[in-house]
Design a protein around this motif. Structure first.
Motif, PDB file in Angstrom:
ATOM      1  N   MET A  85       0.612  -1.108  -0.015  1.00  0.00           N
ATOM      2  CA  MET A  85      -0.087  -0.066  -0.083  1.00  0.00           C
ATOM      3  C   MET A  85       0.928   1.205   0.011  1.00  0.00           C
ATOM      4  O   MET A  85       1.993   1.177   0.018  1.00  0.00           O
ATOM      5  CB  MET A  85      -0.851  -0.037   1.325  1.00  0.00           C
ATOM      6  CG  MET A  85      -0.108   0.010   2.692  1.00  0.00           C
ATOM      7  SD  MET A  85      -1.451  -0.293   3.668  1.00  0.00           S
ATOM      8  CE  MET A  85      -1.840   1.606   4.081  1.00  0.00           C
ATOM      9  N   HIS A 121       0.336  -2.286  -7.791  1.00  0.00           N
ATOM     10  CA  HIS A 121       1.133  -0.931  -7.702  1.00  0.00           C
ATOM     11  C   HIS A 121       2.482  -1.340  -7.769  1.00  0.00           C
ATOM     12  O   HIS A 121       2.918  -2.637  -7.227  1.00  0.00           O
ATOM     13  CB  HIS A 121       0.795  -0.033  -6.838  1.00  0.00           C
ATOM     14  CG  HIS A 121       0.718  -0.461  -5.483  1.00  0.00           C
ATOM     15  ND1 HIS A 121      -0.029  -1.326  -4.973  1.00  0.00           N
ATOM     16  CD2 HIS A 121       1.866  -0.205  -4.435  1.00  0.00           C
ATOM     17  CE1 HIS A 121       0.441  -1.725  -3.486  1.00  0.00           C
ATOM     18  NE2 HIS A 121       1.547  -1.013  -3.255  1.00  0.00           N
ATOM     19  N   HIS A 171       6.734  -1.365  -6.816  1.00  0.00           N
ATOM     20  CA  HIS A 171       7.836  -1.016  -5.911  1.00  0.00           C
ATOM     21  C   HIS A 171       9.380  -1.314  -6.576  1.00  0.00           C
ATOM     22  O   HIS A 171       9.393  -2.193  -7.397  1.00  0.00           O
ATOM     23  CB  HIS A 171       7.816  -1.826  -4.564  1.00  0.00           C
ATOM     24  CG  HIS A 171       6.479  -1.354  -3.769  1.00  0.00           C
ATOM     25  ND1 HIS A 171       6.586  -0.003  -3.297  1.00  0.00           N
ATOM     26  CD2 HIS A 171       5.548  -1.972  -3.508  1.00  0.00           C
ATOM     27  CE1 HIS A 171       5.365   0.127  -2.442  1.00  0.00           C
ATOM     28  NE2 HIS A 171       4.824  -1.186  -2.571  1.00  0.00           N
ATOM     29  N   HIS A 190       2.115  -5.341  -6.660  1.00  0.00           N
ATOM     30  CA  HIS A 190       1.376  -6.267  -5.836  1.00  0.00           C
ATOM     31  C   HIS A 190       0.136  -5.655  -5.402  1.00  0.00           C
ATOM     32  O   HIS A 190       0.207  -4.375  -5.637  1.00  0.00           O
ATOM     33  CB  HIS A 190       2.138  -6.636  -4.521  1.00  0.00           C
ATOM     34  CG  HIS A 190       2.328  -5.530  -3.385  1.00  0.00           C
ATOM     35  ND1 HIS A 190       2.341  -5.700  -2.209  1.00  0.00           N
ATOM     36  CD2 HIS A 190       2.702  -4.238  -3.488  1.00  0.00           C
ATOM     37  CE1 HIS A 190       2.552  -4.456  -1.451  1.00  0.00           C
ATOM     38  NE2 HIS A 190       2.760  -3.451  -2.485  1.00  0.00           N
ATOM     39  N   GLU A 218      -3.019  -5.262  -2.343  1.00  0.00           N
ATOM     40  CA  GLU A 218      -3.451  -5.673  -0.732  1.00  0.00           C
ATOM     41  C   GLU A 218      -4.873  -5.314  -0.725  1.00  0.00           C
ATOM     42  O   GLU A 218      -5.173  -4.157  -0.782  1.00  0.00           O
ATOM     43  CB  GLU A 218      -2.368  -5.161   0.158  1.00  0.00           C
ATOM     44  CG  GLU A 218      -0.978  -5.557  -0.066  1.00  0.00           C
ATOM     45  CD  GLU A 218      -0.248  -4.780   1.112  1.00  0.00           C
ATOM     46  OE1 GLU A 218       0.199  -5.503   1.950  1.00  0.00           O
ATOM     47  OE2 GLU A 218       0.029  -3.744   1.026  1.00  0.00           O
ATOM     48  N   GLN A 263       2.331  -0.744   7.914  1.00  0.00           N
ATOM     49  CA  GLN A 263       3.150  -1.119   6.748  1.00  0.00           C
ATOM     50  C   GLN A 263       4.487  -0.294   6.837  1.00  0.00           C
ATOM     51  O   GLN A 263       4.206   0.939   7.320  1.00  0.00           O
ATOM     52  CB  GLN A 263       2.509  -0.846   5.455  1.00  0.00           C
ATOM     53  CG  GLN A 263       3.420  -0.926   4.329  1.00  0.00           C
ATOM     54  CD  GLN A 263       2.984  -1.581   3.209  1.00  0.00           C
ATOM     55  OE1 GLN A 263       3.652  -1.623   2.069  1.00  0.00           O
ATOM     56  NE2 GLN A 263       2.117  -2.584   3.253  1.00  0.00           N
TER      57      GLN A 263
HETATM   58 MN    MN Z   1       2.726  -1.674  -1.717  1.00  0.00          MN
END
Ligand code: MN
Length: 328
Positions: free
Chosen positions: A1, A81, A83, A125, A127, A140
Protein backbone atom coordinates in the motif's frame (compact mmCIF):
# COMPACT_ATOMS: atom_id res chain seq x y z
CA UNK A 1 0.00 0.00 0.00
CA UNK A 2 0.79 3.64 0.26
CA UNK A 3 1.08 6.53 -2.03
CA UNK A 4 4.09 8.55 -1.12
CA UNK A 5 4.40 12.01 -2.50
CA UNK A 6 7.52 13.76 -1.42
CA UNK A 7 6.05 17.19 -2.02
CA UNK A 8 3.31 16.37 0.51
CA UNK A 9 5.82 16.02 3.33
CA UNK A 10 4.98 18.73 5.78
CA UNK A 11 7.58 20.74 7.53
CA UNK A 12 7.44 18.97 10.85
CA UNK A 13 10.47 19.30 13.03
CA UNK A 14 11.43 16.56 15.41
CA UNK A 15 11.21 17.43 19.06
CA UNK A 16 14.35 16.35 20.94
CA UNK A 17 13.84 15.54 24.60
CA UNK A 18 16.51 14.61 27.11
CA UNK A 19 15.61 11.53 29.11
CA UNK A 20 16.16 10.51 32.70
CA UNK A 21 18.61 7.88 31.48
CA UNK A 22 22.04 9.58 31.49
CA UNK A 23 23.18 10.70 28.06
CA UNK A 24 19.92 9.76 26.36
CA UNK A 25 18.09 11.94 23.92
CA UNK A 26 14.84 10.82 22.32
CA UNK A 27 13.49 12.45 19.17
CA UNK A 28 9.66 12.55 19.14
CA UNK A 29 8.14 12.55 15.64
CA UNK A 30 4.49 13.49 15.10
CA UNK A 31 2.37 11.58 12.60
CA UNK A 32 0.48 13.18 9.75
CA UNK A 33 -2.78 11.88 8.36
CA UNK A 34 -2.65 10.61 4.78
CA UNK A 35 -5.82 9.48 2.95
CA UNK A 36 -5.42 6.35 0.84
CA UNK A 37 -7.68 5.44 -2.06
CA UNK A 38 -10.35 2.75 -2.08
CA UNK A 39 -14.13 2.43 -1.89
CA UNK A 40 -14.10 3.93 1.61
CA UNK A 41 -11.96 6.73 2.90
CA UNK A 42 -9.07 5.04 4.62
CA UNK A 43 -6.68 7.24 6.55
CA UNK A 44 -3.24 6.22 7.73
CA UNK A 45 -0.88 7.91 10.18
CA UNK A 46 2.56 8.39 8.65
CA UNK A 47 5.54 8.92 10.95
CA UNK A 48 8.31 8.30 8.40
CA UNK A 49 9.61 9.90 6.26
CA UNK A 50 9.40 13.53 7.26
CA UNK A 51 11.55 16.60 6.92
CA UNK A 52 13.15 16.13 10.30
CA UNK A 53 14.14 12.54 9.58
CA UNK A 54 14.18 10.27 6.52
CA UNK A 55 15.51 7.05 8.00
CA UNK A 56 15.87 4.97 11.16
CA UNK A 57 18.56 2.50 10.13
CA UNK A 58 17.33 1.46 6.68
CA UNK A 59 13.66 1.83 7.73
CA UNK A 60 12.40 4.58 5.42
CA UNK A 61 8.61 4.52 5.74
CA UNK A 62 6.14 3.88 8.60
CA UNK A 63 2.35 3.94 8.13
CA UNK A 64 0.03 2.94 10.99
CA UNK A 65 -3.71 2.44 10.65
CA UNK A 66 -6.75 1.44 12.61
CA UNK A 67 -8.47 0.08 14.41
CA UNK A 68 -11.16 0.68 11.80
CA UNK A 69 -14.29 -1.42 11.25
CA UNK A 70 -13.71 -4.00 8.55
CA UNK A 71 -17.17 -5.45 8.22
CA UNK A 72 -16.85 -6.10 4.53
CA UNK A 73 -14.14 -7.12 2.11
CA UNK A 74 -12.34 -4.22 0.54
CA UNK A 75 -12.24 -1.81 3.49
CA UNK A 76 -8.63 -1.45 2.42
CA UNK A 77 -8.28 -1.90 -1.32
CA UNK A 78 -4.91 -1.19 -2.86
CA UNK A 79 -4.85 -2.34 -6.51
CA UNK A 80 -1.64 -3.59 -8.16
CA UNK A 81 1.11 -1.00 -7.90
CA UNK A 82 4.88 -1.17 -8.33
CA UNK A 83 7.84 -1.03 -5.97
CA UNK A 84 11.59 -0.79 -6.54
CA UNK A 85 14.65 -0.69 -4.32
CA UNK A 86 12.91 -1.54 -1.04
CA UNK A 87 11.30 -4.23 1.10
CA UNK A 88 7.72 -3.87 2.35
CA UNK A 89 6.78 -5.20 5.80
CA UNK A 90 3.11 -5.77 6.56
CA UNK A 91 2.27 -6.39 10.24
CA UNK A 92 -1.29 -6.68 11.53
CA UNK A 93 -2.70 -6.40 15.06
CA UNK A 94 -6.17 -7.35 13.80
CA UNK A 95 -7.85 -8.16 10.52
CA UNK A 96 -6.83 -10.05 7.43
CA UNK A 97 -5.35 -8.89 4.12
CA UNK A 98 -4.97 -10.80 0.88
CA UNK A 99 -1.64 -10.15 -0.83
CA UNK A 100 -0.98 -10.96 -4.50
CA UNK A 101 2.19 -10.18 -6.38
CA UNK A 102 3.94 -10.59 -9.71
CA UNK A 103 6.26 -13.37 -8.53
CA UNK A 104 3.15 -15.55 -8.14
CA UNK A 105 2.51 -15.13 -4.40
CA UNK A 106 -1.06 -15.20 -3.16
CA UNK A 107 -1.05 -15.07 0.62
CA UNK A 108 -3.38 -14.25 3.49
CA UNK A 109 -1.71 -11.86 5.91
CA UNK A 110 -2.82 -12.45 9.50
CA UNK A 111 -2.06 -10.85 12.86
CA UNK A 112 1.31 -11.76 14.35
CA UNK A 113 2.73 -12.86 11.02
CA UNK A 114 5.30 -10.80 9.16
CA UNK A 115 4.96 -10.56 5.43
CA UNK A 116 8.13 -9.27 3.81
CA UNK A 117 8.23 -8.45 0.13
CA UNK A 118 11.64 -7.73 -1.34
CA UNK A 119 10.98 -5.57 -4.40
CA UNK A 120 14.61 -5.36 -5.52
CA UNK A 121 14.75 -4.56 -9.24
CA UNK A 122 10.95 -4.37 -9.46
CA UNK A 123 7.69 -6.04 -8.49
CA UNK A 124 3.99 -5.21 -8.37
CA UNK A 125 1.47 -6.27 -5.73
CA UNK A 126 -2.08 -5.73 -4.48
CA UNK A 127 -3.37 -5.70 -0.89
CA UNK A 128 -7.07 -6.05 -0.09
CA UNK A 129 -8.59 -6.58 3.34
CA UNK A 130 -10.96 -9.54 3.56
CA UNK A 131 -14.35 -9.97 5.25
CA UNK A 132 -12.91 -12.48 7.72
CA UNK A 133 -12.42 -10.05 10.59
CA UNK A 134 -14.43 -7.23 12.12
CA UNK A 135 -11.63 -4.71 12.36
CA UNK A 136 -8.45 -3.79 10.57
CA UNK A 137 -5.46 -2.59 12.56
CA UNK A 138 -1.79 -2.67 11.67
CA UNK A 139 1.21 -1.09 10.09
CA UNK A 140 3.12 -1.04 6.87
CA UNK A 141 6.81 -0.27 6.90
CA UNK A 142 9.43 -0.04 4.17
CA UNK A 143 13.12 -0.85 4.33
CA UNK A 144 15.47 0.79 1.82
CA UNK A 145 17.80 -1.69 0.17
CA UNK A 146 21.49 -0.73 0.15
CA UNK A 147 22.98 0.14 -3.23
CA UNK A 148 24.78 -3.22 -3.47
CA UNK A 149 21.50 -5.17 -3.13
CA UNK A 150 18.81 -2.97 -4.62
CA UNK A 151 18.72 -4.73 -8.00
CA UNK A 152 18.14 -8.27 -6.65
CA UNK A 153 15.33 -10.37 -8.12
CA UNK A 154 12.06 -9.84 -6.22
CA UNK A 155 10.70 -12.41 -3.74
CA UNK A 156 8.15 -12.79 -0.94
CA UNK A 157 8.55 -14.28 2.56
CA UNK A 158 6.25 -14.93 5.50
CA UNK A 159 7.07 -15.82 9.11
CA UNK A 160 5.16 -16.12 12.40
CA UNK A 161 7.50 -15.45 15.34
CA UNK A 162 7.02 -17.29 18.63
CA UNK A 163 6.49 -14.83 21.49
CA UNK A 164 9.43 -14.56 23.90
CA UNK A 165 9.49 -13.04 27.38
CA UNK A 166 12.02 -10.43 28.51
CA UNK A 167 11.44 -8.69 31.83
CA UNK A 168 7.74 -7.81 31.87
CA UNK A 169 7.63 -7.69 28.07
CA UNK A 170 6.43 -10.07 25.40
CA UNK A 171 8.42 -9.73 22.18
CA UNK A 172 7.60 -11.00 18.70
CA UNK A 173 10.81 -10.62 16.71
CA UNK A 174 9.87 -10.44 13.03
CA UNK A 175 13.21 -9.38 11.51
CA UNK A 176 16.76 -9.62 12.85
CA UNK A 177 17.69 -10.78 16.36
CA UNK A 178 16.56 -9.46 19.75
CA UNK A 179 16.60 -11.00 23.24
CA UNK A 180 17.91 -14.28 21.84
CA UNK A 181 15.09 -14.63 19.31
CA UNK A 182 15.80 -14.47 15.58
CA UNK A 183 13.72 -14.19 12.44
CA UNK A 184 14.75 -16.07 9.28
CA UNK A 185 13.42 -13.46 6.83
CA UNK A 186 15.93 -11.68 4.60
CA UNK A 187 17.72 -8.51 5.67
CA UNK A 188 20.30 -6.75 3.51
CA UNK A 189 21.64 -4.42 6.22
CA UNK A 190 21.75 -4.85 10.00
CA UNK A 191 18.09 -4.62 11.07
CA UNK A 192 15.76 -5.44 13.92
CA UNK A 193 11.97 -5.34 14.15
CA UNK A 194 9.65 -6.67 16.88
CA UNK A 195 6.23 -6.17 18.40
CA UNK A 196 6.60 -5.32 22.07
CA UNK A 197 3.78 -5.66 24.59
CA UNK A 198 3.94 -4.61 28.24
CA UNK A 199 1.20 -4.80 30.87
CA UNK A 200 0.19 -1.62 32.70
CA UNK A 201 2.99 -0.70 35.08
CA UNK A 202 5.40 -3.09 33.37
CA UNK A 203 8.96 -2.32 32.37
CA UNK A 204 11.80 -3.88 30.42
CA UNK A 205 15.45 -3.24 29.66
CA UNK A 206 16.15 -4.44 26.15
CA UNK A 207 19.80 -5.09 25.23
CA UNK A 208 20.38 -3.74 21.72
CA UNK A 209 23.21 -3.30 19.23
CA UNK A 210 24.72 0.10 20.12
CA UNK A 211 25.64 0.73 16.48
CA UNK A 212 21.92 0.70 15.57
CA UNK A 213 19.45 3.59 15.57
CA UNK A 214 16.11 2.56 17.13
CA UNK A 215 12.52 3.77 17.20
CA UNK A 216 9.35 2.84 19.04
CA UNK A 217 6.13 3.07 16.97
CA UNK A 218 3.50 3.38 19.70
CA UNK A 219 0.16 1.79 18.87
CA UNK A 220 -1.44 1.72 22.33
CA UNK A 221 -0.40 3.26 25.63
CA UNK A 222 1.88 6.14 26.62
CA UNK A 223 5.25 4.59 27.41
CA UNK A 224 8.47 6.13 28.60
CA UNK A 225 11.47 5.37 26.41
CA UNK A 226 14.84 6.18 28.04
CA UNK A 227 12.71 8.11 30.54
CA UNK A 228 10.99 10.20 27.83
CA UNK A 229 7.23 9.99 27.32
CA UNK A 230 6.26 8.85 23.80
CA UNK A 231 2.54 9.54 23.23
CA UNK A 232 0.27 7.16 21.33
CA UNK A 233 0.78 7.21 17.53
CA UNK A 234 4.14 9.01 17.87
CA UNK A 235 7.54 7.71 16.89
CA UNK A 236 10.23 7.92 19.57
CA UNK A 237 13.72 7.70 18.05
CA UNK A 238 16.88 6.79 19.98
CA UNK A 239 20.10 7.59 18.09
CA UNK A 240 22.97 5.13 17.74
CA UNK A 241 25.04 4.65 20.90
CA UNK A 242 22.51 3.12 23.28
CA UNK A 243 23.28 -0.45 24.40
CA UNK A 244 20.02 -0.72 26.38
CA UNK A 245 16.52 0.53 25.67
CA UNK A 246 14.62 1.31 28.88
CA UNK A 247 10.89 0.99 28.22
CA UNK A 248 8.14 1.52 30.83
CA UNK A 249 4.45 1.07 30.06
CA UNK A 250 2.99 3.65 32.44
CA UNK A 251 -0.64 3.40 33.55
CA UNK A 252 -1.90 1.58 30.48
CA UNK A 253 -0.73 -1.52 28.64
CA UNK A 254 1.75 -0.83 25.87
CA UNK A 255 1.67 -2.21 22.38
CA UNK A 256 4.32 -0.92 19.99
CA UNK A 257 6.70 -1.86 17.25
CA UNK A 258 10.40 -1.60 18.04
CA UNK A 259 12.43 -1.04 14.87
CA UNK A 260 16.12 -0.40 14.42
CA UNK A 261 19.15 -0.87 12.27
CA UNK A 262 22.61 0.22 11.30
CA UNK A 263 22.55 3.68 9.72
CA UNK A 264 22.07 3.21 5.96
CA UNK A 265 24.82 5.71 5.17
CA UNK A 266 23.41 6.35 1.69
CA UNK A 267 21.26 9.07 0.18
CA UNK A 268 18.01 7.81 -1.35
CA UNK A 269 15.32 9.31 -3.54
CA UNK A 270 11.77 8.25 -2.60
CA UNK A 271 8.76 9.10 -4.73
CA UNK A 272 5.36 7.36 -4.88
CA UNK A 273 6.20 3.68 -4.47
CA UNK A 274 9.75 3.82 -5.74
CA UNK A 275 13.09 4.07 -3.97
CA UNK A 276 16.02 4.99 -6.22
CA UNK A 277 19.18 7.03 -6.12
CA UNK A 278 18.43 9.90 -8.53
CA UNK A 279 15.61 11.94 -10.02
CA UNK A 280 16.31 10.48 -13.46
CA UNK A 281 16.13 6.92 -12.18
CA UNK A 282 12.70 7.59 -10.61
CA UNK A 283 11.51 9.14 -13.89
CA UNK A 284 12.61 5.98 -15.71
CA UNK A 285 10.83 3.69 -13.17
CA UNK A 286 7.63 5.72 -13.60
CA UNK A 287 7.81 5.66 -17.40
CA UNK A 288 8.42 1.91 -17.40
CA UNK A 289 5.41 1.30 -15.10
CA UNK A 290 3.18 3.48 -17.26
CA UNK A 291 4.23 1.89 -20.58
CA UNK A 292 4.63 -1.71 -19.41
CA UNK A 293 1.60 -2.10 -17.14
CA UNK A 294 -0.81 0.82 -17.53
CA UNK A 295 -0.55 1.01 -21.35
CA UNK A 296 0.10 -2.75 -21.52
CA UNK A 297 2.65 -2.50 -24.29
CA UNK A 298 4.76 -5.33 -22.82
CA UNK A 299 4.38 -7.93 -20.07
CA UNK A 300 7.94 -9.18 -19.87
CA UNK A 301 9.59 -6.20 -18.29
CA UNK A 302 10.55 -4.98 -14.86
CA UNK A 303 7.22 -5.34 -13.04
CA UNK A 304 5.70 -8.62 -14.29
CA UNK A 305 1.99 -9.34 -13.84
CA UNK A 306 -0.38 -9.90 -10.90
CA UNK A 307 -2.49 -12.88 -11.93
CA UNK A 308 -6.31 -12.73 -11.69
CA UNK A 309 -6.61 -9.40 -9.87
CA UNK A 310 -10.23 -8.23 -10.33
CA UNK A 311 -9.48 -4.67 -11.35
CA UNK A 312 -7.06 -2.31 -12.99
CA UNK A 313 -3.56 -1.44 -11.74
CA UNK A 314 -2.87 1.98 -10.24
CA UNK A 315 -1.49 4.57 -12.64
CA UNK A 316 1.40 6.63 -11.31
CA UNK A 317 0.64 10.25 -10.39
CA UNK A 318 2.30 13.08 -12.28
CA UNK A 319 5.78 13.94 -11.12
CA UNK A 320 6.16 17.27 -9.30
CA UNK A 321 7.61 20.19 -11.26
CA UNK A 322 10.84 20.03 -9.31
CA UNK A 323 13.79 17.70 -9.36
CA UNK A 324 13.48 15.09 -6.62
CA UNK A 325 16.28 15.51 -4.13
CA UNK A 326 18.26 12.72 -2.46
CA UNK A 327 17.70 12.49 1.29
CA UNK A 328 19.21 10.39 3.97
MN1 MN B 1 2.80 -1.62 -1.75
Amino acid sequence: MSNLEVDSIETVCGDFVSGDVPGSVVEILEPREVPLGGPRAFTVLRTLPQRARSLVGAWCFVDSYGPVPADHAGTMTVPPHPHTGLQTVTWLYAGEIEHRDSVGSRALIEPGQVNLMTAGAGIQHSEVSTAAATELHGAQLWIALPDRSRHVDPFFESFTPQPVTLGDATLRVFIGTLAGASSPVSAFTGLVGAQIDLPAGGRVEVPVDPTFEHALVVDRGTPRLQGVTVPTTRLGVVPAGAATLHIEAGDEPLRALLIGGEPLGEQIVMWWNFVGRSHDEIVAFREQWQSEVIAGSTTSGRFGEVADYPGAPLPAPELPNIRLQPRG
